[in-house]
Design a protein around this motif. Structure first.
Motif, PDB file in Angstrom:
ATOM      1  N   VAL A 259      -6.148  10.674   9.981  1.00  0.00           N
ATOM      2  CA  VAL A 259      -6.534  11.828   9.171  1.00  0.00           C
ATOM      3  C   VAL A 259      -5.405  12.282   8.239  1.00  0.00           C
ATOM      4  O   VAL A 259      -5.590  13.204   7.449  1.00  0.00           O
ATOM      5  N   PHE A 260      -4.238  11.645   8.311  1.00  0.00           N
ATOM      6  CA  PHE A 260      -3.112  12.037   7.464  1.00  0.00           C
ATOM      7  C   PHE A 260      -3.283  11.488   6.057  1.00  0.00           C
ATOM      8  O   PHE A 260      -3.600  10.311   5.867  1.00  0.00           O
ATOM      9  N   ASP A 261      -3.065  12.322   5.046  1.00  0.00           N
ATOM     10  CA  ASP A 261      -3.201  11.919   3.653  1.00  0.00           C
ATOM     11  C   ASP A 261      -2.039  12.524   2.866  1.00  0.00           C
ATOM     12  O   ASP A 261      -1.914  13.749   2.761  1.00  0.00           O
TER      13      ASP A 261
ATOM     14  N   SER B   7       0.799  -1.220   0.000  1.00  0.00           N
ATOM     15  CA  SER B   7       0.000   0.000   0.000  1.00  0.00           C
ATOM     16  C   SER B   7       0.830   1.267   0.000  1.00  0.00           C
ATOM     17  O   SER B   7       0.342   2.326  -0.399  1.00  0.00           O
TER      18      SER B   7
ATOM     19  N   HIS C 191      -1.032   7.043   6.662  1.00  0.00           N
ATOM     20  CA  HIS C 191      -1.603   7.210   5.331  1.00  0.00           C
ATOM     21  C   HIS C 191      -2.481   6.023   4.950  1.00  0.00           C
ATOM     22  O   HIS C 191      -3.561   6.205   4.363  1.00  0.00           O
TER      23      HIS C 191
ATOM     24  N   ARG D 217       1.698  16.322  -0.802  1.00  0.00           N
ATOM     25  CA  ARG D 217       2.634  15.791  -1.805  1.00  0.00           C
ATOM     26  C   ARG D 217       3.646  16.857  -2.236  1.00  0.00           C
ATOM     27  O   ARG D 217       3.286  18.009  -2.473  1.00  0.00           O
TER      28      ARG D 217
ATOM     29  N   ASN E  92      -1.609  12.755  -0.190  1.00  0.00           N
ATOM     30  CA  ASN E  92      -2.054  13.530  -1.326  1.00  0.00           C
ATOM     31  C   ASN E  92      -2.215  15.009  -1.005  1.00  0.00           C
ATOM     32  O   ASN E  92      -2.139  15.872  -1.894  1.00  0.00           O
ATOM     33  N   ARG E  93      -2.411  15.319   0.259  1.00  0.00           N
ATOM     34  CA  ARG E  93      -2.604  16.722   0.654  1.00  0.00           C
ATOM     35  C   ARG E  93      -1.289  17.441   0.937  1.00  0.00           C
ATOM     36  O   ARG E  93      -1.277  18.672   1.058  1.00  0.00           O
TER      37      ARG E  93
END
Length: 224
Positions: free
Chosen positions: A213-215, A150, A207, A220, A217-218
């Motif tokens: 809540v960490f992503d 992943s 992620h 990058r 994509n926000r």
């Protein structure tokens, strides 16, 4: 991601030509959709020399009939059903690089995964310390072929060249890449660059978690 209604069939069979064809025919006759398949020759124990086949399939109403039909094949010795690897081990965090850095990233990832798994999630951590551009590039490129991979974390002091191209291949398959701050061109190709190896492991698990809540994509392209 795999279907939440999947389960696995584990088969011990003779090591002969046509066995996989026969198994697939039975499943097709029962209108079964195969999600993943793994097979290898057993090298130890009383079943050494026989073949092991593990299939994850979509759950249906005829599970018992499928097992019974497979058991009638003359080459098959044993058929068992069990939970799929996606339910048992869940999503995989892959860490590749130098031994000391890998160990630190793994420490952060394992500690964070424990926090999530104790609440019912399934996140596993896989590591391999390697050296050399060619060796690392092959390992990174192979991440796209690992079941349930992943996210990838690259932990080292210097990486570039063929490794950077392999990173682009991994990203093209939809697997995000975190790199430690290091020398070499890899840091320009990674989705995220993190200075602290323990924090890199924490970010990776957060992620892939379904509850954090960490992503990536926000954020990058940023460096922490």
């Amino acid at each position: 991601m795999y279907s939440s209604s999947s389960y696995a069939i584990s088969i011990i069979t003779e090591n002969k030509k046509g066995v996989l064809r026969d198994i697939a025919t039975v499943l097709a006759d029962h209108n079964v959709n195969i999600l993943t398949i793994q097979q290898e020759i057993i090298k130890r124990g009383p079943e050494a020399g026989l073949a092991w086949v593990d299939l994850e399939i979509e759950e249906g109403e005829n599970n018992g009939l499928i097992v019974a039909a497979l058991s009638t094949l003359p080459t098959i010795r044993e058929v068992e059903t069990h939970e799929s690897f996606s339910k048992i081990f869940g999503q995989r965090v892959i860490i590749i690089g130098g031994g000391a850095q890998v160990a630190q990233v793994a420490m952060g990832a394992v500690n964070e995964a424990d926090r999530h798994n104790i609440r019912g999630e399934r996140i596993s951590v896989d590591t391999i310390p390697l050296v050399g551009e060619e060796t690392l590039a092959l390992a990174v490129d192979a991440v796209t072929r690992l079941p349930r991979a992943s996210i990838l974390v690259l932990a080292g002091s210097i990486m570039g060249g063929k490794i950077s191209q392999a990173v682009e291949n991994v990203k093209a398959e939809g697997i995000p890449v975190i790199a430690l701050k290091m020398a070499g061109s890899v840091v320009r190709h990674a989705d995220l660059v993190v200075t602290d190896p323990i924090q890199a492991g924490v970010f990776a698990v957060m992620h892939v978690s379904g509850k954090a809540v960490f992503d990536i994509n926000r954020v990058r392209g940023r460096e922490f």
